[in-house]
Design a protein around this motif. Structure first.
Motif, PDB file in Angstrom:
ATOM      1  N   PRO A 103      39.269  30.002  36.380  1.00 42.05           N
ATOM      2  CA  PRO A 103      37.905  30.266  37.292  1.00 42.05           C
ATOM      3  C   PRO A 103      37.535  28.776  36.242  1.00 42.05           C
ATOM      4  CG  PRO A 103      37.881  32.513  37.105  1.00 42.05           C
ATOM      5  CD  PRO A 103      39.466  32.182  36.282  1.00 42.05           C
ATOM      6  N   GLY A 104      37.863  29.292  35.360  1.00 38.45           N
ATOM      7  CA  GLY A 104      36.484  28.304  34.012  1.00 38.45           C
ATOM      8  C   GLY A 104      35.789  28.870  33.190  1.00 38.45           C
ATOM      9  N   SER A 105      35.502  27.708  32.084  1.00 33.72           N
ATOM     10  CA  SER A 105      34.154  28.536  31.308  1.00 33.72           C
ATOM     11  C   SER A 105      33.052  27.777  30.951  1.00 33.72           C
ATOM     12  CB  SER A 105      34.329  28.277  29.366  1.00 33.72           C
ATOM     13  OG  SER A 105      35.925  28.760  29.734  1.00 33.72           O
ATOM     14  N   HIS A 106      31.861  28.500  31.073  1.00 30.20           N
ATOM     15  CA  HIS A 106      31.055  27.952  31.812  1.00 30.20           C
ATOM     16  C   HIS A 106      29.964  26.969  30.221  1.00 30.20           C
ATOM     17  CE1 HIS A 106      28.613  30.460  28.699  1.00 30.20           C
ATOM     18  NE2 HIS A 106      29.391  31.842  29.464  1.00 30.20           N
ATOM     19  N   MET A 107      30.307  27.605  29.452  1.00 32.65           N
ATOM     20  CA  MET A 107      30.286  26.515  27.898  1.00 32.65           C
ATOM     21  C   MET A 107      28.806  25.950  27.503  1.00 32.65           C
ATOM     22  SD  MET A 107      32.401  23.074  29.032  1.00 32.65           S
ATOM     23  CE  MET A 107      32.539  22.348  27.377  1.00 32.65           C
ATOM     24  N   GLY A 108      28.454  27.795  27.640  1.00 30.49           N
ATOM     25  CA  GLY A 108      27.108  27.591  27.406  1.00 30.49           C
ATOM     26  C   GLY A 108      25.657  27.355  28.671  1.00 30.49           C
ATOM     27  N   GLU A 158      25.724  32.988  35.571  1.00 28.82           N
ATOM     28  CA  GLU A 158      25.480  32.744  36.988  1.00 28.82           C
ATOM     29  C   GLU A 158      25.225  31.267  37.407  1.00 28.82           C
ATOM     30  OE1 GLU A 158      20.720  33.461  39.068  1.00 28.82           O
ATOM     31  OE2 GLU A 158      21.642  33.963  37.441  1.00 28.82           O
ATOM     32  N   VAL A 159      25.538  30.761  36.374  1.00 27.47           N
ATOM     33  CA  VAL A 159      25.769  28.737  36.469  1.00 27.47           C
ATOM     34  C   VAL A 159      26.921  28.698  37.431  1.00 27.47           C
ATOM     35  CG1 VAL A 159      25.042  26.745  35.840  1.00 27.47           C
ATOM     36  CG2 VAL A 159      23.344  28.590  35.557  1.00 27.47           C
ATOM     37  N   GLY A 160      27.392  28.968  35.992  1.00 20.68           N
ATOM     38  CA  GLY A 160      29.165  29.287  35.695  1.00 20.68           C
ATOM     39  C   GLY A 160      29.582  29.800  37.274  1.00 20.68           C
ATOM     40  N   ILE A 161      29.683  30.731  38.057  1.00 19.32           N
ATOM     41  CA  ILE A 161      29.789  31.491  38.316  1.00 19.32           C
ATOM     42  C   ILE A 161      29.525  30.787  40.599  1.00 19.32           C
ATOM     43  CG2 ILE A 161      29.749  33.563  40.785  1.00 19.32           C
ATOM     44  CD1 ILE A 161      29.598  35.144  38.228  1.00 19.32           C
ATOM     45  N   LYS A 162      27.759  29.951  40.227  1.00 20.85           N
ATOM     46  CA  LYS A 162      27.303  29.329  41.492  1.00 20.85           C
ATOM     47  C   LYS A 162      28.585  27.998  41.644  1.00 20.85           C
ATOM     48  CE  LYS A 162      23.448  27.306  43.576  1.00 20.85           C
ATOM     49  NZ  LYS A 162      24.033  26.049  43.975  1.00 20.85           N
ATOM     50  N   LEU A 163      29.663  27.702  40.497  1.00 24.80           N
ATOM     51  CA  LEU A 163      29.779  25.729  40.483  1.00 24.80           C
ATOM     52  C   LEU A 163      30.790  26.063  40.901  1.00 24.80           C
ATOM     53  CD1 LEU A 163      28.215  24.758  36.599  1.00 24.80           C
ATOM     54  CD2 LEU A 163      27.986  23.795  39.502  1.00 24.80           C
ATOM     55  N   ILE A 164      31.684  27.354  40.221  1.00 24.20           N
ATOM     56  CA  ILE A 164      32.996  27.898  40.742  1.00 24.20           C
ATOM     57  C   ILE A 164      32.524  27.882  42.057  1.00 24.20           C
ATOM     58  CG2 ILE A 164      34.910  29.725  40.991  1.00 24.20           C
ATOM     59  CD1 ILE A 164      33.969  29.839  38.099  1.00 24.20           C
ATOM     60  N   SER A 165      32.364  28.773  42.955  1.00 21.71           N
ATOM     61  CA  SER A 165      31.847  29.198  44.624  1.00 21.71           C
ATOM     62  C   SER A 165      31.784  27.726  44.740  1.00 21.71           C
ATOM     63  CB  SER A 165      31.076  30.228  44.336  1.00 21.71           C
ATOM     64  OG  SER A 165      29.434  30.235  43.717  1.00 21.71           O
ATOM     65  N   ASP A 166      30.503  27.307  44.749  1.00 20.29           N
ATOM     66  CA  ASP A 166      30.559  26.059  45.323  1.00 20.29           C
ATOM     67  C   ASP A 166      31.268  25.600  45.211  1.00 20.29           C
ATOM     68  OD1 ASP A 166      27.629  26.053  45.684  1.00 20.29           O
ATOM     69  OD2 ASP A 166      27.251  24.700  43.350  1.00 20.29           O
ATOM     70  N   LEU A 167      32.382  25.011  44.459  1.00 20.06           N
ATOM     71  CA  LEU A 167      33.755  24.146  44.308  1.00 20.06           C
ATOM     72  C   LEU A 167      34.359  24.946  45.578  1.00 20.06           C
ATOM     73  CD1 LEU A 167      35.143  21.833  43.553  1.00 20.06           C
ATOM     74  CD2 LEU A 167      36.317  23.348  41.858  1.00 20.06           C
ATOM     75  N   GLU A 200      39.596  26.287  57.509  1.00 22.11           N
ATOM     76  CA  GLU A 200      39.947  27.529  58.216  1.00 22.11           C
ATOM     77  C   GLU A 200      41.477  27.688  58.953  1.00 22.11           C
ATOM     78  OE1 GLU A 200      39.413  29.792  59.316  1.00 22.11           O
ATOM     79  OE2 GLU A 200      36.409  30.160  60.193  1.00 22.11           O
ATOM     80  N   GLU A 201      41.743  26.429  58.796  1.00 15.11           N
ATOM     81  CA  GLU A 201      43.193  25.892  58.885  1.00 15.11           C
ATOM     82  C   GLU A 201      44.485  26.266  58.386  1.00 15.11           C
ATOM     83  OE1 GLU A 201      40.366  24.353  61.418  1.00 15.11           O
ATOM     84  OE2 GLU A 201      40.746  23.703  59.367  1.00 15.11           O
ATOM     85  N   MET A 202      43.846  26.902  56.599  1.00 12.87           N
ATOM     86  CA  MET A 202      45.392  26.075  55.213  1.00 12.87           C
ATOM     87  C   MET A 202      45.553  27.928  55.197  1.00 12.87           C
ATOM     88  SD  MET A 202      42.175  27.347  52.486  1.00 12.87           S
ATOM     89  CE  MET A 202      43.183  27.022  51.235  1.00 12.87           C
ATOM     90  N   THR A 203      46.705  27.820  54.977  1.00 16.73           N
ATOM     91  CA  THR A 203      47.498  28.758  55.127  1.00 16.73           C
ATOM     92  C   THR A 203      47.611  28.883  53.786  1.00 16.73           C
ATOM     93  OG1 THR A 203      49.830  27.789  54.747  1.00 16.73           O
ATOM     94  CG2 THR A 203      49.000  27.981  56.763  1.00 16.73           C
ATOM     95  N   THR A 204      47.119  28.120  52.588  1.00 24.78           N
ATOM     96  CA  THR A 204      47.035  28.698  51.221  1.00 24.78           C
ATOM     97  C   THR A 204      46.250  29.925  50.977  1.00 24.78           C
ATOM     98  OG1 THR A 204      48.187  26.474  50.324  1.00 24.78           O
ATOM     99  CG2 THR A 204      47.228  27.664  49.030  1.00 24.78           C
ATOM    100  N   THR A 205      46.695  30.661  49.770  1.00 24.47           N
ATOM    101  CA  THR A 205      45.655  32.199  49.613  1.00 24.47           C
ATOM    102  C   THR A 205      45.319  31.678  47.992  1.00 24.47           C
ATOM    103  OG1 THR A 205      46.302  33.797  50.986  1.00 24.47           O
ATOM    104  CG2 THR A 205      44.701  34.012  48.979  1.00 24.47           C
ATOM    105  N   VAL A 206      43.955  31.059  48.038  1.00 29.18           N
ATOM    106  CA  VAL A 206      43.529  30.759  46.276  1.00 29.18           C
ATOM    107  C   VAL A 206      42.785  32.048  45.975  1.00 29.18           C
ATOM    108  CG1 VAL A 206      41.915  29.124  45.081  1.00 29.18           C
ATOM    109  CG2 VAL A 206      43.147  28.665  47.302  1.00 29.18           C
ATOM    110  N   LEU A 207      44.244  32.140  44.495  1.00 33.29           N
ATOM    111  CA  LEU A 207      43.788  32.869  43.792  1.00 33.29           C
ATOM    112  C   LEU A 207      42.987  33.313  42.063  1.00 33.29           C
ATOM    113  CD1 LEU A 207      47.598  35.146  43.501  1.00 33.29           C
ATOM    114  CD2 LEU A 207      45.428  35.165  45.161  1.00 33.29           C
ATOM    115  N   LEU A 208      41.746  33.521  42.003  1.00 32.55           N
ATOM    116  CA  LEU A 208      40.820  33.373  40.897  1.00 32.55           C
ATOM    117  C   LEU A 208      41.840  34.595  39.685  1.00 32.55           C
ATOM    118  CD1 LEU A 208      37.719  34.884  42.891  1.00 32.55           C
ATOM    119  CD2 LEU A 208      37.940  32.104  41.511  1.00 32.55           C
ATOM    120  N   GLU A 209      42.178  33.918  39.254  1.00 29.42           N
ATOM    121  CA  GLU A 209      43.060  35.066  37.924  1.00 29.42           C
ATOM    122  C   GLU A 209      42.147  35.957  36.664  1.00 29.42           C
ATOM    123  OE1 GLU A 209      46.472  34.409  34.238  1.00 29.42           O
ATOM    124  OE2 GLU A 209      46.050  33.272  35.429  1.00 29.42           O
ATOM    125  N   THR A 210      42.756  36.916  36.578  1.00 31.96           N
ATOM    126  CA  THR A 210      41.438  37.914  35.391  1.00 31.96           C
ATOM    127  C   THR A 210      41.662  37.339  34.223  1.00 31.96           C
ATOM    128  OG1 THR A 210      43.200  39.418  35.627  1.00 31.96           O
ATOM    129  CG2 THR A 210      41.659  39.962  36.868  1.00 31.96           C
TER     130      THR A 210
END
Length: 278
Positions: free
Chosen positions: A110-115, A119-128, A135-145
């Motif tokens: 998911p990435g690092s919010h770097m300070g 909350e800001v980091g989560i918004k940037l990730i979800s926005d992207l 809808e038509e994509m067959t790929t499932t995107v996985l967030l890694e723990t």
């Protein structure tokens, strides 16, 4: 009877067909690959003929649940606009490429919010994700723990759930659980696997768990670090992995080895796990 779906991280430098043959050599029936250099950079041109040969091989040999892994440098929640733009460009390009292998997975850190704050980091990730998923994509995107180094996002199930909750096309996203990372992040899968899975179910939902990275850890429990070790050679111990692959809530998932091994070492670990699968 459920068959163990087990593989490892393989190079596609010689093409997908070659990677598929490498997987079969070590008795793997799935595998993971980097979409490009793990430190970033331009991806190789897609060889459609190679992919056609791979898809034929995969169908004949039951190679499924192929996982593409984004480069480590991808950080969609960086403070740097250019770094965020790099993440957008890479992910957009990768998600075009993964469609050549239908119904595969695309795993990313998911990435690092770097300070900036979680909350800001989560918004940037979800926005992207909302910008790139369709809808038509067959790929499932996985967030890694994640293990929780520095300002990493994804060290807790709550953080991953918050990202997923903000994604509009929720059927296109899920989670890849990394055993080294969750243990280092403070989830005791050694002594309380059932409790950890119950927590995952309550916060995220096990229906969102699509894959597992099997890695022992060089670190102590809750260290917040991230150093993989060969199975049974680290602090998790071999029995933990036997418990995981045989757990009724997990045994149907694809398991990917990211241990510090070459092909012969992966072959040994795959053989060991196949013998332990009940």
């Amino acid at each position: 009877m459920t068959e163990l779906k087990i593989g490892c991280h393989l190079s596609i430098s010689k093409g997908f067909e070659a990677a598929g043959k490498d997987a079969l050599k070590i008795d793997a029936n799935t595998f993971q690959y980097f979409t490009r250099n793990p430190r970033g950079g331009k991806a190789k041109k897609t060889d459609e003929e190679d992919i056609k040969r791979f898809l034929k091989l995969a169908k004949e040999q039951n190679l499924t649940a192929i996982i593409a892994h984004a480069p480590y440098t991808l950080n969609p929640c960086s403070t740097s606009e250019s770094t965020r733009e790099f993440a957008r460009m890479v992910m957009k390009d990768d998600l075009i490429r993964t469609e050549y292998i239908p119904n595969s997975f695309y795993n990313f850190h998911p990435g690092s919010h770097m300070g900036q704050g979680v909350e800001v980091g989560i918004k940037l990730i979800s926005d992207l994700l909302n910008e790139l998923l369709y809808e038509e994509m067959t790929t499932t995107v996985l967030l890694e723990t994640m293990a929780g180094k520095g300002s990493e996002i994804g060290k807790s199930f709550e953080e991953l759930a918050q990202i997923i909750d903000k994604v509009k096309l929720q059927d296109k996203v899920g989670v890849c659980l990394d055993t080294c990372h969750v243990y280092d992040a403070g989830y005791d899968i050694v002594n309380d696997l059932e409790g950890v899975l119950d927590e995952f179910e309550k916060i995220i939902g096990l229906n969102k768990l699509y894959a597992v990275h099997l890695n022992d850890s060089k670190n102590e429990f809750g260290s917040g670090k991230d150093r993989h070790e060969k199975l049974g050679k680290g602090t998790l111990g071999l029995q933990t992995f036997i418990n995981i692959i045989n757990h009724p809530k997990l045994r149907h998932l694809p398991f990917i080895l990211e241990t510090p091994n070459e092909l012969d070492g992966y072959a040994e670990e795959i053989s060991l796990l196949r013998k332990a699968f009940k």
